[in-house]
Design an enzyme around this catalytic site. Structure first.
Site, PDB file in Angstrom:
ATOM      1  N   SER A  59      55.698  47.930  14.839  1.00  0.00           N
ATOM      2  CA  SER A  59      55.401  49.128  15.585  1.00  0.00           C
ATOM      3  C   SER A  59      54.279  49.214  15.834  1.00  0.00           C
ATOM      4  CB  SER A  59      54.804  50.642  14.783  1.00  0.00           C
ATOM      5  OG  SER A  59      55.909  51.281  14.245  1.00  0.00           O
ATOM      6  N   ASP A 108      36.198  67.794  39.807  1.00  0.00           N
ATOM      7  CA  ASP A 108      36.996  66.546  40.267  1.00  0.00           C
ATOM      8  C   ASP A 108      36.417  65.406  40.795  1.00  0.00           C
ATOM      9  OD1 ASP A 108      37.654  67.313  42.358  1.00  0.00           O
ATOM     10  OD2 ASP A 108      39.868  67.950  41.624  1.00  0.00           O
ATOM     11  N   HIS A 161      50.834  41.741  21.335  1.00  0.00           N
ATOM     12  CA  HIS A 161      50.249  42.519  19.879  1.00  0.00           C
ATOM     13  C   HIS A 161      48.693  42.281  20.417  1.00  0.00           C
ATOM     14  CE1 HIS A 161      54.678  41.097  18.814  1.00  0.00           C
ATOM     15  NE2 HIS A 161      54.438  42.000  17.877  1.00  0.00           N
TER      16      HIS A 161
END
Lengths: 543, 543
Positions: free
Chosen positions: A57, A381, A217
């Site tokens: 997963s 912001d 990965h």
């Protein structure tokens, strides 16, 4: 804990259940959960070839997101970045395979190869027809005997899935899948590593660098390269993929590795479409997260040369939300701007002193960009400086087009220019201010009174009052003092701006959402900009 | 530059063009680009009420992603977090409004209110029927006179969009939109701030903390709270939303603020479904990125109580990829595990010495978890320690179920246990090892020979040879030395493991993708685990 989870052990288990609950009954899981994490189509009747994929997963939406008619029949899930067990794969095979058999689509990792391979062996012992293909599309390591399986796997899912849905035999489906594998090539790039749940994040890629040729990965990329722009990044990737381009139809798959924003992915799509490195890509799948690596801030490109039949299979409709479709790349379509919108331009005129004055004021805003941004970041912001500097840059660039010799028209022209080049509330309010001053001047009002009329209109439309921690707190006192000259006005503006640092209960604008202790001691950026402007004007008028 | 872009000035412009190129002809932009950034449906014929929304960019898929039949007719885009200009909004209104008029759906920010409001005024002067609604769904600041518009806006888009698509009048569409606004409530939470393009990222939220009640423009949250688990986070949010829950049908919208992984979002969906704080939520939109704040690692929940008619409008199908649908929350569906998969369990038997031996070995793997993970992070995904420790925990927990008095059956049982609880290639290979040793013992082979037979089978299936930088490099020498006792075996295993640090050309496993200088000086984690195991066994047998 840097993730929204309850424990790393329960992460995948709870995520799968959450996904099932929100699948609207389309998906089910096999019993034996959580050791056996197999998600299957709930409407499957074993009448066609079943397609099973899966693996670790952390690559969502792969693989569960692609379970549905026209793509996968089942996804066998391991824990994050860990292959599922043989038993889990075997359960998946036994659950979905009918007389037509099943195809296992496996990415080329030792664990997946072993677990899927042994499960296939055990399933064959039960008399089930099982074929298996190994996807190894990564071209990052050209000499590797073990090329990884990455996002090109999606091409295999889609083409094999469409064939299986059409009722093709296992032999034909497996052969087509292998043909895709033989032709597809992928390469990835990232600006940051992924965060593996439960592990500290590795700070591996320095600012200004990118890893090229990386897997899914978290392992390091093959090369660490300088990162400059999206354009360069895209061209470097396409250069690598060039040998894998076909002669007629080529489909690109633009995959978000997880943490790249949609804005960035769209810029990359634009660069892909515009690139001259490969000018034979006519179709695009994505940009979308398809085969991700958790939150990795990167992307990958996969290229598949296809026949007309292959293209038709890629374009066959599926009811799978995570599949973005395969569309023909085209130029942006343009619709005409409606009549009456194009504004009437004022007639340019020359006045060196006014031009100089305006230019210096513009320079001031450009110089103050960073400082005003930083101030705005305390309460909003952080874009006040950028907004003003952008408008100033545009105004300075158009200075020769302004009616410099006609003050009334000049105010209106500046208002028009600001309304076209400046976003945000400050843009409109300044446009309203300048337009209203121009209107007042044209009605014969004296200068200072006209400026005050402009301020009054700003208050009316914007709804802010003195003391609300806005630019009015500097502009009001400055205009009151202006009859005494620019120096007095500058002093009043400064005093007004500095006073805003004590106003901790903002009532208008974005600062009104912010807690008191974040506001205390910081000037309102709009008021500060006004003070700086008057200070600048007093030095220009003094020189 | 931390983003895939060419410049912050060109970011939104290039992203919109990239999006248009990959829209398959569904979308077009108005001329006047890039000052006027208006994206419209390309199939629009002005026969129905037009819906216009928009605002600053950085909230993708909002707003362009929701342009299409059944939702928005046009999206007016500003730069990142900056409102579009009056001219841009006016161009949008003029371009799409027919005799049925248009509805502006505006989020409650000063800039958007001003720009959309003034554009509406100017459009009305052209004789166009324009209505405007202001969305203010954020409940983070209950006393604020200016509640922000956040993800609840999506409910307005969808319900007004479905009505307009059905041919309802502007009056009815606007009234329904206002009714949604009156009833919807939202709240957000984040573990990290967003990265504004071109600005350095603010490190505001400390590890272990979360901001509650935050907006979608990077501004600080109202409260800084301790973050423990996804469950607590969800319950805190639902507690805030409780007063806004309705009596009959309630729909939740679970919005990814941008940087949260799909795994985490699914865990949050699971917690939402299971929570007892609000047990009257029957329908869910998402989890999905809908109204994001660039790459913010957070989520928001919006709740709307609806009538049956409102629900039908929310569920009306749309051909908009970014709309996740509105589905009924249900328990995960479960399909039976296929016959023949459930393995035959061996009969438990007692042997205190063996139990003690196995338990100590398991403890060793649990203790070595962090160290082995760190070693694996050098060459792979850093999970060797976790994988082994997880299997050790499961094995220790089931120790009373093992046939401890029967060595042959014990090997087989351990193999079976590992094949069920351990993912990854190491899981299968160890399962194969133990099963093969059991088989060899049952055929009468002496202990050490049986262990060597197990190793031979592992090499055969896994394809690794001595010197390939795998666990074999420690296990082979250890078994060769085992006839001389555990101490000798441990010494040989250690020597073999340490030798792997010099092997920089890995030929098998994930390390084969890694560059030489990353491998040099680090033991292979599998070999290191074997060395540690034999070292542990030598101390147990000595004690």
């Amino acid at each position: 804990m840097a993730q929204f989870m309850n424990s790393k052990e329960a992460l995948v288990i709870e995520a799968l259940d959450g996904l099932l609950r929100s699948s609207g009954g389309r998906l089910a899981r096999l019993d034996g959960f959580p050791h056996i994490k197999v998600i299957v189509r709930n409407d499957w009747e074993k009448s066609k070839v079943a397609l099973i994929s899966g693996g670790g997963s952390g690559h969502e939406p792969a693989h569960v997101g692609f379970v549905g008619a026209g793509m996968l029949t089942a996804a066998v899930c391991g824990d994050v970045f860990a292959s599922p067990s043989v038993d889990a794969v075997l359960a998946g095979i036994l659950a979905v395979s009918g007389p037509a058999g099943c195809l296992l689509i496996v990415k080329n990792y030792t664990g997946d190869r072993l677990n899927f391979g042994l499960a296939a062996e055990r399933a064959r012992a039960y008399g089930i027809k099982v074929s298996m293909v190994i996807v190894d599309d990564d071209i990052a390591l050209p000499d590797s005997p073990q090329a990884r399986g990455v996002a090109g796997t999606l091409f295999v899912h889609k083409i094999a899935g469409a064939l299986a849905e059409n009722g093709a035999s296992l032999e034909i489906v497996a052969k087509a899948a292998q043909q895709v594998i033989d032709n597809v090539a992928s390469v990835g790039m990232s600006l940051d590593t992924c965060t593996v749940p439960g592990s500290p994040k590795e700070a591996r890629i320095a600012e200004g660098k990118a890893e090229l040729g990386l897997g899914i990965h978290g392992e390091s990329g093959v090369e660490l390269i300088d990162f400059t722009t999206a354009r360069d990044a895209m061209n470097i990737m396409l250069e690598r993929l060039k040998p894998n381009i076909g002669r007629s139809i080529n489909v690109a798959l633009l995959n978000n590795l997880g943490g790249t924003t949609p804005l960035e992915m769209s810029v990359l799509a634009e660069e892909l479409a515009k690139s001259e490195v490969i000018d034979d890509i006519q179709y695009l799948i994505g940009p979308a997260p398809l085969m991700t690596s958790l939150d990795m801030r990167g992307f990958s490109i996969s290229i598949l040369p296809v026949s007309a039949q292959g293209l038709a299979l890629l374009q066959a409709p599926v009811a799978i939300r995570d599949w973005p479709g395969c569309i023909q790349i085209e130029a942006p379509r343009i619709r005409p701007i409606p009549d009456g919108l194009t504004p009437i331009k004022s007639i340019p005129s020359k006045d060196p002193a006014t031009a100089n004055f305006v230019a210096h004021c513009c320079d001031m805003f450009m110089e103050a960009e960073t400082e005003l941004n930083a101030l705005d970041a305390q309460s909003g912001d952080g874009d006040t400086g950028a907004t003003l500097a952008g408008a100033a840059r545009a105004l300075k660039a158009s200075i020769d087009q302004l009616p410099l010799a006609d003050t009334t028209q000049l105010y209106r022209a500046i208002g028009l220019e600001l309304s076209q080049t400046m976003g945000g509330s400050s843009g409109v309010l300044l446009a309203i201010f300048f337009s209203a001053v121009g209107d007042a001047l044209s009605s014969g009002m004296p200068n200072v009174e006209a400026l005050k009329a402009g301020l009054a209109r700003v208050q009316e439309v914007g709804g802010a009052k003195p003391g609300d921690r806005t630019m009015i707190d500097a502009l009001g006192p400055a205009l009151d003092a202006l009859p005494n000259g620019f120096t007095a006005a500058a002093r009043a503006a400064r005093q007004g701006a500095d006073m805003t640092a004590q106003i901790v209960k903002a009532k208008a604008g974005r600062a009104s959402y912010i807690s008191e202790d974040r506001l205390r001691g910081h000037n309102d950026p709009g008021a500060e900009a006004v003070a700086k402007l008057f200070e600048k004007m007093s030095t220009i008028s003094a020189s």
